[in-house]
Scaffold this motif. Sequence first.
Motif, PDB file in Angstrom:
ATOM      1  N   ILE A 102      26.563  33.921  42.438  1.00  9.03           N
ATOM      2  CA  ILE A 102      27.942  34.074  42.921  1.00  9.03           C
ATOM      3  C   ILE A 102      28.970  33.791  41.815  1.00  9.03           C
ATOM      4  O   ILE A 102      29.877  34.608  41.611  1.00  9.03           O
ATOM      5  N   PRO A 103      28.868  32.692  41.054  1.00 11.52           N
ATOM      6  CA  PRO A 103      29.885  32.453  40.013  1.00 11.52           C
ATOM      7  C   PRO A 103      30.003  33.576  38.977  1.00 11.52           C
ATOM      8  O   PRO A 103      31.117  34.044  38.717  1.00 11.52           O
ATOM      9  N   PRO A 104      28.876  34.073  38.392  1.00  7.31           N
ATOM     10  CA  PRO A 104      29.062  35.166  37.440  1.00  7.31           C
ATOM     11  C   PRO A 104      29.586  36.434  38.097  1.00  7.31           C
ATOM     12  O   PRO A 104      30.338  37.192  37.479  1.00  7.31           O
ATOM     13  N   THR A 105      29.214  36.655  39.348  1.00  5.38           N
ATOM     14  CA  THR A 105      29.713  37.837  40.050  1.00  5.38           C
ATOM     15  C   THR A 105      31.219  37.749  40.250  1.00  5.38           C
ATOM     16  O   THR A 105      31.942  38.733  40.034  1.00  5.38           O
ATOM     17  N   VAL A 106      31.704  36.592  40.627  1.00  9.54           N
ATOM     18  CA  VAL A 106      33.149  36.396  40.802  1.00  9.54           C
ATOM     19  C   VAL A 106      33.874  36.638  39.480  1.00  9.54           C
ATOM     20  O   VAL A 106      34.917  37.305  39.440  1.00  9.54           O
ATOM     21  N   LEU A 107      33.325  36.122  38.391  1.00  9.74           N
ATOM     22  CA  LEU A 107      33.926  36.358  37.071  1.00  9.74           C
ATOM     23  C   LEU A 107      33.931  37.845  36.722  1.00  9.74           C
ATOM     24  O   LEU A 107      34.928  38.373  36.223  1.00  9.74           O
ATOM     25  N   GLU A 108      32.838  38.532  36.987  1.00  9.91           N
ATOM     26  CA  GLU A 108      32.763  39.959  36.683  1.00  9.91           C
ATOM     27  C   GLU A 108      33.758  40.759  37.503  1.00  9.91           C
ATOM     28  O   GLU A 108      34.418  41.664  36.979  1.00  9.91           O
ATOM     29  N   VAL A 109      33.884  40.431  38.778  1.00  9.56           N
ATOM     30  CA  VAL A 109      34.864  41.120  39.629  1.00  9.56           C
ATOM     31  C   VAL A 109      36.275  40.898  39.084  1.00  9.56           C
ATOM     32  O   VAL A 109      37.058  41.836  38.920  1.00  9.56           O
ATOM     33  N   GLY A 110      36.588  39.634  38.783  1.00 10.42           N
ATOM     34  CA  GLY A 110      37.922  39.312  38.284  1.00 10.42           C
ATOM     35  C   GLY A 110      38.219  39.960  36.954  1.00 10.42           C
ATOM     36  O   GLY A 110      39.286  40.576  36.770  1.00 10.42           O
ATOM     37  N   MET A 111      37.301  39.837  36.015  1.00 10.67           N
ATOM     38  CA  MET A 111      37.548  40.395  34.682  1.00 10.67           C
ATOM     39  C   MET A 111      37.602  41.912  34.710  1.00 10.67           C
ATOM     40  O   MET A 111      38.431  42.510  34.017  1.00 10.67           O
ATOM     41  N   SER A 112      36.748  42.544  35.492  1.00 11.08           N
ATOM     42  CA  SER A 112      36.804  44.005  35.557  1.00 11.08           C
ATOM     43  C   SER A 112      38.134  44.455  36.147  1.00 11.08           C
ATOM     44  O   SER A 112      38.775  45.366  35.621  1.00 11.08           O
ATOM     45  N   GLY A 113      38.561  43.797  37.208  1.00  6.92           N
ATOM     46  CA  GLY A 113      39.839  44.164  37.822  1.00  6.92           C
ATOM     47  C   GLY A 113      41.012  43.987  36.867  1.00  6.92           C
ATOM     48  O   GLY A 113      41.880  44.867  36.751  1.00  6.92           O
TER      49      GLY A 113
END
Length: 126
Positions: A102-113
């Motif tokens: 979950i933490p890396p996924t949240v970072l990936e979602v945020g950074m991609s956006g």
Amino acid sequence: MGLVSRIIVFVITALFLLIGMIGTFQPLRLATQLGFELPTDVAVGQFRAMVGAPYLAMAIACLIAGLRKLPILLFPIGLIEALMVVARVIAAANGEFDPSVIPPTVLEVGMSGILLAISWPSLNKS
């Protein structure tokens, strides 16, 4: 690219640089933090090449984009992060997802956006 966008890009640059440096020079440490097992020296080398090096390249691209005010350079980096999220969704659909991702996924979602939002207006310029 405005000042706030550039600051955000530099923060993302620092994060990518950190991941890239640890992935390149201490791959076992990063692999352990991400839940990977690297049972052989070859696996360590593969992780170094497939995780460390790309994150260093993404950091360099983000740094150049921020310094030169070239937001279009952020588009492929944002796309890479977005496709990581797509891969996470595929993994979840295949039962390959647990709370540790979950933490890396949240970072990936945020950074991609963020990276796609900053770069998107530059795609319409000649």
